[in-house]
Design an enzyme around this catalytic site. Structure first.
Site, PDB file in Angstrom:
ATOM      1  N   GLY A 177       0.777  -1.224   0.000  1.00 44.58           N
ATOM      2  CA  GLY A 177       0.000   0.000   0.000  1.00 44.58           C
ATOM      3  C   GLY A 177       0.809   1.274   0.000  1.00 44.58           C
ATOM      4  CG  HIS A 179       2.977   3.955   5.048  1.00 43.01           C
ATOM      5  ND1 HIS A 179       4.179   3.401   5.429  1.00 43.01           N
ATOM      6  CD2 HIS A 179       2.063   2.962   5.157  1.00 43.01           C
ATOM      7  CE1 HIS A 179       3.992   2.148   5.768  1.00 43.01           C
ATOM      8  NE2 HIS A 179       2.725   1.850   5.606  1.00 43.01           N
ATOM      9  CD  GLN A 231       0.917   1.511  10.618  1.00 45.11           C
ATOM     10  OE1 GLN A 231       2.027   1.973  10.447  1.00 45.11           O
ATOM     11  NE2 GLN A 231       0.330   0.747   9.720  1.00 45.11           N
ATOM     12  CG  HIS A 337      39.344  20.745   6.766  1.00 49.71           C
ATOM     13  ND1 HIS A 337      39.956  19.684   7.405  1.00 49.71           N
ATOM     14  CD2 HIS A 337      38.233  21.022   7.499  1.00 49.71           C
ATOM     15  CE1 HIS A 337      39.252  19.329   8.457  1.00 49.71           C
ATOM     16  NE2 HIS A 337      38.197  20.129   8.550  1.00 49.71           N
ATOM     17  CG  ASP A 339      35.911  22.570  10.120  1.00 53.75           C
ATOM     18  OD1 ASP A 339      35.368  21.785   9.339  1.00 53.75           O
ATOM     19  OD2 ASP A 339      36.951  22.308  10.758  1.00 53.75           O
ATOM     20  CE  LYS A 512       3.787  22.231 -14.984  1.00 54.06           C
ATOM     21  NZ  LYS A 512       4.223  20.836 -15.031  1.00 54.06           N
TER      22      LYS A 512
END
Length: 801
Positions: A177, A179, A231, A337, A339, A512
């Site tokens: 199915g 969700h 659920q 390097h 950050d 479109k």
């Protein structure tokens, strides 16, 4: 690879991997090594949906052709660096794993944990269970129905949830199915959300009793979709988005776009297809996986407080307002390097920049997103010991404050001001995501001109967030579009687009096209194609890229749509599906002969050494037409219309998807969704003859549930589907009085599921329905009742071309 296995390092954690050639999916021959490869590649999209949630697992150590093991707490011997959270059960507390990084995912794959299930709530940093942050609705097809009916229910739910301000995203479950997920604000309990979902399911069943059932009993599900609301219970779990399934084939719980749910060949996706889609689509569920959930979990998991001088706070101020501080660290690790860290939502959002901050707008630097760091890192400097994550010397290169101009998941623009006399000074920086999501995603770091120094051309350049020139490519437009993506249109109604065109002066209207967006880069010898995400799709369309396209000498960058035409000469996304996911040369060549494609061009972004993105659309069109006078037959430049209403009428007549109305004065803005481009989609209508009804169920027992309708053809009334929405109570009652029951079926070729409980009526009444399109088998998709047409007789009804 069997036996003692091999010892590997995964983001600073050592793991022993064994039996990598063990086949876990016998039908497809998929091995444990391939499962680990999938999880490694999908981790940037999967991990945010697991963060903070206890993970329940289904394990198949002997393969999916054997019975699985259901696992809640971690097995003995699991690495101690995987965090746990205890949940009480009747048999005692169980320690559930929290999967916060790639190393944990790889470990779970090593022990054959294929399915990962989570609840709709998260733990906070202190281990306290929070209210649910998402709603999930599980659409489970009963006997006689499938994904098409689940998609129909999903669209009905989408309309309801959109009206409530709860936009939802579909996920094909990897099983049977679909969700649906929607974001929650965390103020309601699981019990409250479960009650809401149950009432929503009950109401939808009352409106569409022939299609939806909300009750748990399996005996009621035949011919209908069970809308499982349960659920949302705090004790229940749902398969995590991007998790594998333990089915015959390695299918995945795959987030989808709504346009995909409209496809006639909608099906569950395998892991290789999901990886391919992720490269060019990203994560449709991004909004449901905020970075603020346990924002420091990954940072803390990578470090040990007793072995590094780095700050190790227990938590971050989740929900705190975004600050304005920044720091740039010079990091002498295995390689030097820098950050860049920006304060945002209580943490430092961080990027590793190998070459540092660009010194001018003429150069762009790669930036790779790392895990969020604690605010205490603003003042951190010191030596990280050898053997620890990020080992090396960390010093502060510059620090100060910043002003935010834009902050989105895929684009950040800030003006930073460093220390007086510091190396950075004041700089306007743009970060544009180019690949991946979350940690390890790749970004383009660009230094932009300051606004006060900009003229008109520089302002257009700044809006596009890209350099005027890029030394790494013959023309900058190819670089900027390949990294930021093509320019996008904003959805609008016909009146809105008409008013906008009037404001802009000369109307500019393009059709479109129902295909896939592609940017083409011709370097004078070879045409390269990039998908919207930047993924290289050159090899997939050899009829476009295998020779000289006819663009002439010198580079050219173009924007357009790749389409596959049907027998009527109309673009068919269904046909294009036969091509777009193929990667093997033999399969591509075979399908190319059966399903050729055409590249429809509508923009030129650069020619020769000229970057054209800052010049008006009208001038770019002139450039495009000049360079495409001798193109091959599979490359076409469609005409531009100057009448919005007329173009829409033509689109309706031809069965096209809609139109795009553009401002002819507008520059091209790579990666931006602009109101200078407005897309107007078309809803189709058609006259139909009523030939039957399906009785209502649940709250509508005794009423009309849906109408069975047809269109007269040479051999009689051709069944074109059922219509179960759009009715008022008065309309249902009126139809019930007007329809004359009969024992004779007026249709031919009615599906067994629709015929099973049908009540036939004399085919005398004509109605009008609104629908999206005709499916390849001739039925109406997304049909909705508009009303009776007493002015039309059944003999007047004809199938639209």
């Amino acid at each position: 690879m069997a036996g003692s296995g091999q010892l590997v390092d995964v983001e600073g954690h050592r793991l022993r991997l064994t039996n990598l050639d063990k086949v876990l999916y016998p039908r497809t021959g998929t091995s444990k090594g391939e499962v680990i490869d999938y999880l490694t590649r999908i981790a940037p999209l999967l991990l945010p949906h697991l963060a903070g949630r206890p993970v329940t697992r289904l394990r198949w150590p002997e393969g999916v052709d054997h019975a699985p093991f259901f696992a809640k707490d971690l097995e003995p011997g699991a690495p101690d660096w995987i965090p746990r959270r205890a949940i009480d059960h009747s048999t005692g507390a169980k320690d559930y794993p929290l999967v916060e990084n790639l190393a944990a995912l790889v470990y779970l794959a090593q022990v054959a944990s294929l399915e990962l299930h989570t609840p709709q709530w998260r733990f906070d940093a202190q281990g306290t269970r929070q209210h649910p942050d998402r709603l999930v609705l599980d659409l489970d097809p009963g006997p006689g129905v499938g994904l098409a009916e689940c998609a129909e229910v999903a669209r009905l739910l989408r309309t309801i949830l959109d009206d409530m301000g709860m936009p939802c995203v579909p996920v094909t479950s990897g099983s049977k199915g679909i969700h649906l997920y929607a974001r929650l604000d965390g103020t309601r309990t699981s019990d409250e959300i479960s009650a809401f979902a149950k009432e929503l399911a009950r109401l939808l069943e009352a409106d569409h009793p022939d299609l939806v059932v909300s009750q748990m009993s399996k005996s009621l599900r035949a011919g209908r979709v069970f809308l499982d609301w349960s659920q949302n219970n705090a004790a229940k779990t749902t398969i995590a988005p991007y998790s594998l399934r333990g089915r015959d084939e390695p299918t995945v719980a795959a987030p989808r776009t709504w346009s995909e749910l409209d496809e006639p060949n909608l099906r569950q996706l395998r892991f290789d297809e999901v990886i391919d889609r992720a490269d060019h689509l990203g994560d449709p569920l991004t909004d449901l996986a905020p970075r603020s959930a346990l924002p420091l979990a990954t940072y803390l998991a990578k470090r040990s407080a007793d072995r590094t001088p780095e700050p190790m706070p227990d938590t971050a101020p989740v929900g705190a307002p975004s600050g304005t501080r920044f720091v740039v660290h010079e990091h002498h690790a295995s390689r030097l390097h820098f950050d860049l860290r920006l304060e945002h939502d209580g943490v430092l959002v961080s990027w590793a920049v190998p070459r540092g901050i660009p010194e001018s707008p003429e150069r762009n630097h790669l930036a790779v997103m790392t895990e969020p760091h604690p605010l205490e890192y603003l003042a951190f400097a010191g030596d990280i010991p050898r053997g620890e994550y990020g080992a090396g010397t960390m010093t502060i290169w510059d620090t100060g404050s910043y002003v935010t101009e834009k902050w989105r998941d895929d684009e950040v623009i800030v003006t930073v001001s460093g220390r007086p006399g510091g190396p950075l000074g004041s700089a306007r920086l743009a970060l544009i995501r180019t690949e991946g999501a979350g940690e390890k995603s790749q970004w383009l770091l660009h230094r932009m001109p300051h606004r006060h120094a900009e003229g008109p051309e520089q302002q257009a350049q700044a809006r596009a967030c890209r350099p005027q020139r890029a030394s790494a490519h013959p023309h900058a437009s190819a670089v900027s579009v390949a990294t930021a993506g093509p320019m996008l249109a904003t959805t609008a109604t016909e009146p809105e687009a008409t008013r906008a065109a009037a404001r802009w002066g000369t109307p500019w209207v393009e059709f479109k096209w129902d295909g896939i967006r592609a940017v083409g880069m011709w370097d004078g010898e070879r045409l390269t194609l990039k998908a919207r995400s930047g993924t290289d799709i050159t090899a997939r369309y050899p009829e476009l890229t295998g020779g000289d396209p006819g663009f002439g000498p010198g580079p050219l960058t173009v924007d357009g749509e790749i389409v596959a035409f049907d027998s009527r000469g109309i673009p068919s996304f269904s046909r294009l599906q036969n091509r777009m996911h193929l990667t093997k040369p033999r399969e591509i060549d075979r399908e190319a002969a059966r399903t050729p494609v055409t590249f429809l061009l509508f923009d030129a972004l650069g020619s020769g050494e000229t970057d054209a993105t800052a010049i008006p659309l009208a001038d770019r069109r002139a450039l495009l037409e000049k360079r495409t006078r001798a193109v091959i037959s599979s490359i076409v430049v469609p005409p531009v219309a100057d009448d919005v209403v007329g173009a829409l009428a033509t689109a309706r007549e031809l069965g096209l998807e809609g139109v795009v109305v553009k401002d002819p004065r507008s520059p091209y803005r790579p990666g931006a969704r602009s109101e200078a481009w407005l897309k107007v989609k078309i809803t189709h209508t058609h006259d139909v003859v009523i030939g039957g009804i399906r009785p209502g169920r649940g709250g509508r027992t005794g009423d009309i549930g849906s109408l069975l309708v047809g269109i007269p053809g040479p051999d009689g009334l051709v069944y074109v589907g059922r219509v179960g929405s759009g009715f008022t109570e008065r309309e249902r009652a009126r139809l019930d009085e007007m329809l004359v029951r009969t024992v004779e079926n007026p249709f031919f070729a009615v599906p067994a599921a629709d015929e099973s409980d049908a009540v036939w009526v004399e085919p005398r009444l004509v109605g009008e329905v609104e629908f999206a399109e005709f499916t390849p088998n001739g039925t109406l998709r997304h049909a909705r009742w508009r009303g009776l047409r007493p002015d039309i007789t059944p003999t007047d009804v004809r199938r639209a071309p």
